[in-house]
Design a protein around this motif. Structure first.
Motif, mmCIF file in Angstrom:
data_model
loop_
_atom_site.group_PDB
_atom_site.id
_atom_site.type_symbol
_atom_site.label_atom_id
_atom_site.label_comp_id
_atom_site.label_asym_id
_atom_site.label_seq_id
_atom_site.Cartn_x
_atom_site.Cartn_y
_atom_site.Cartn_z
ATOM 1 N N UNK A 62 7.633 12.926 0.018
ATOM 2 C CA UNK A 62 8.468 12.103 0.893
ATOM 3 C C UNK A 62 7.672 10.932 1.450
ATOM 4 N N UNK A 63 6.441 11.181 1.863
ATOM 5 C CA UNK A 63 5.602 10.122 2.435
ATOM 6 C C UNK A 63 5.273 9.056 1.405
ATOM 7 N N UNK A 64 4.955 9.476 0.180
ATOM 8 C CA UNK A 64 4.671 8.510 -0.881
ATOM 9 C C UNK A 64 5.910 7.691 -1.224
ATOM 10 N N UNK A 65 7.068 8.353 -1.274
ATOM 11 C CA UNK A 65 8.311 7.661 -1.596
ATOM 12 C C UNK A 65 8.627 6.594 -0.555
ATOM 13 N N UNK A 66 8.567 6.965 0.721
ATOM 14 C CA UNK A 66 8.862 5.993 1.776
ATOM 15 C C UNK A 66 7.760 4.945 1.898
ATOM 16 N N UNK A 67 6.536 5.314 1.555
ATOM 17 C CA UNK A 67 5.469 4.322 1.548
ATOM 18 C C UNK A 67 5.751 3.208 0.559
ATOM 19 N N UNK A 68 6.292 3.575 -0.602
ATOM 20 C CA UNK A 68 6.681 2.555 -1.591
ATOM 21 C C UNK A 68 7.889 1.752 -1.123
ATOM 22 N N UNK A 69 8.822 2.418 -0.454
ATOM 23 C CA UNK A 69 10.009 1.708 0.038
ATOM 24 C C UNK A 69 9.648 0.716 1.143
ATOM 25 N N UNK A 70 8.604 1.024 1.911
ATOM 26 C CA UNK A 70 8.158 0.119 2.959
ATOM 27 C C UNK A 70 7.183 -0.948 2.462
ATOM 28 N N UNK A 71 6.876 -0.929 1.174
ATOM 29 C CA UNK A 71 5.938 -1.918 0.619
ATOM 30 C C UNK A 71 6.465 -3.330 0.892
ATOM 31 N N UNK A 72 5.614 -4.233 1.402
ATOM 32 C CA UNK A 72 6.104 -5.571 1.800
ATOM 33 C C UNK A 72 6.530 -6.467 0.649
#
Length: 294
Positions: free
Chosen positions: A119-129
């Protein structure tokens, strides 16, 4: 059999295996952590007894402790303000006997079965600028000015991580509340409807009071889980930028396993345990008073 179960010695014999497991896997590790917290130790050389110096350092000489403590409270605030109300609304919706409610219940619970790291990796990619879905969505609808360095800005990182924490466990709390709602006899609702009670009055005067014990469990789990949060922060931000997302659990990991300062890391762990137990006790007291007034 009834005579045997009424004997205290027989009951003690049945409780002994569980008590031994609890002692070995909970009491002993906690006691050992308290012991380590009173020493200066790098895990290799002999320990040096320093008394409460680690706790004094925590309160007076650790520039990141106050920030970590504050961030833990921020996570608690977001969990209580958004996670539990959202879970309660979803529990009310899926508890209605309508077509497709079981399917929606499974969909809402699905994020819970996903690992925290994934989940953290997935949202980390979604928050990528640059390539993240969130900024791309804002640009696509003409709101490019809303695009942010979500995890790279000290002003937004804490809220981005809090959002992920809230989203991930809404389904978990929803399922607990759903089980509680299902245990309320339907006859109570039917009698209230005959007296002219509206849907909102049914929720306020019947569902919430009868769900008090379940809601207490949800609040305790939500608060303690927010205070102990580690994986999301470690994977998404590592405590940065500029320690804006650091928490007590992460500080404990950094001191004990990265800096090899097991004494101070143990002191942080003891503080976290006391904090969680204290807040859980306070929540129980507050709910007991509220139920008594009802």
């Amino acid at each position: 059999m009834e005579k045997a179960l009424s004997n205290r010695w027989v009951l003690s014999l049945f409780l002994l295996p569980g008590l031994l497991l609890f002692t070995v896997f909970f009491i002993y590790p906690v006691a050992q952590t308290v012991y380590y917290s009173l020493h200066q130790w790098d895990g290799v050389t002999p320990m040096k007894f320093i008394g409460i110096d680690n706790y004094v350092k925590m309160m007076t000489d650790d520039p990141n402790f106050a920030k970590a403590f504050k961030n833990g409270l921020i996570f608690v605030f977001f969990s209580l303000l958004f996670q539990l109300p959202s879970a309660f609304v979803l529990a009310l919706l899926v508890s209605r006997k309508v077509k497709g409610s079981k399917w929606f219940r499974n969909i809402y619970f699905f994020p819970v079965i996903m690992s925290t790291t994934m989940v953290s990796l997935m949202w980390g990619k979604m928050f990528d600028p640059t390539i993240g879905l969130i900024n791309s969505f804002f640009r696509a609808i003409g709101l490019g000015s809303w695009a942010q360095l979500w995890l790279g800005d000290s002003h937004t990182a804490i809220y981005a991580v809090a959002f992920v924490l809230v989203w991930h466990y809404i389904g978990y709390h929803m399922l607990i509340m759903y089980a509680g709602i299902q245990s309320i006899p339907e006859q109570i609702y039917e009698a209230a409807k005959l007296d002219g009670a509206t849907s909102w009055k049914l929720v306020y005067h019947i569902t919430i009071p009868l769900l008090a014990d379940v809601l207490k469990v949800n609040v305790v789990l939500s608060v303690v889980g927010s205070l102990k949060v580690f994986e999301q922060i470690y994977v998404m931000t590592g405590g940065g930028p500029d320690n804006s997302t650091t928490v007590i659990a992460l500080r404990m990991f950094q001191e004990a396993f990265l800096k090899m300062n097991f004494g101070y890391g143990s002191a942080l762990a003891v503080f976290l345990v006391i904090q969680c137990m204290g807040i859980a006790w306070l929540i129980n007291k507050l709910f007991s008073r509220s139920v008594a007034r009802l």
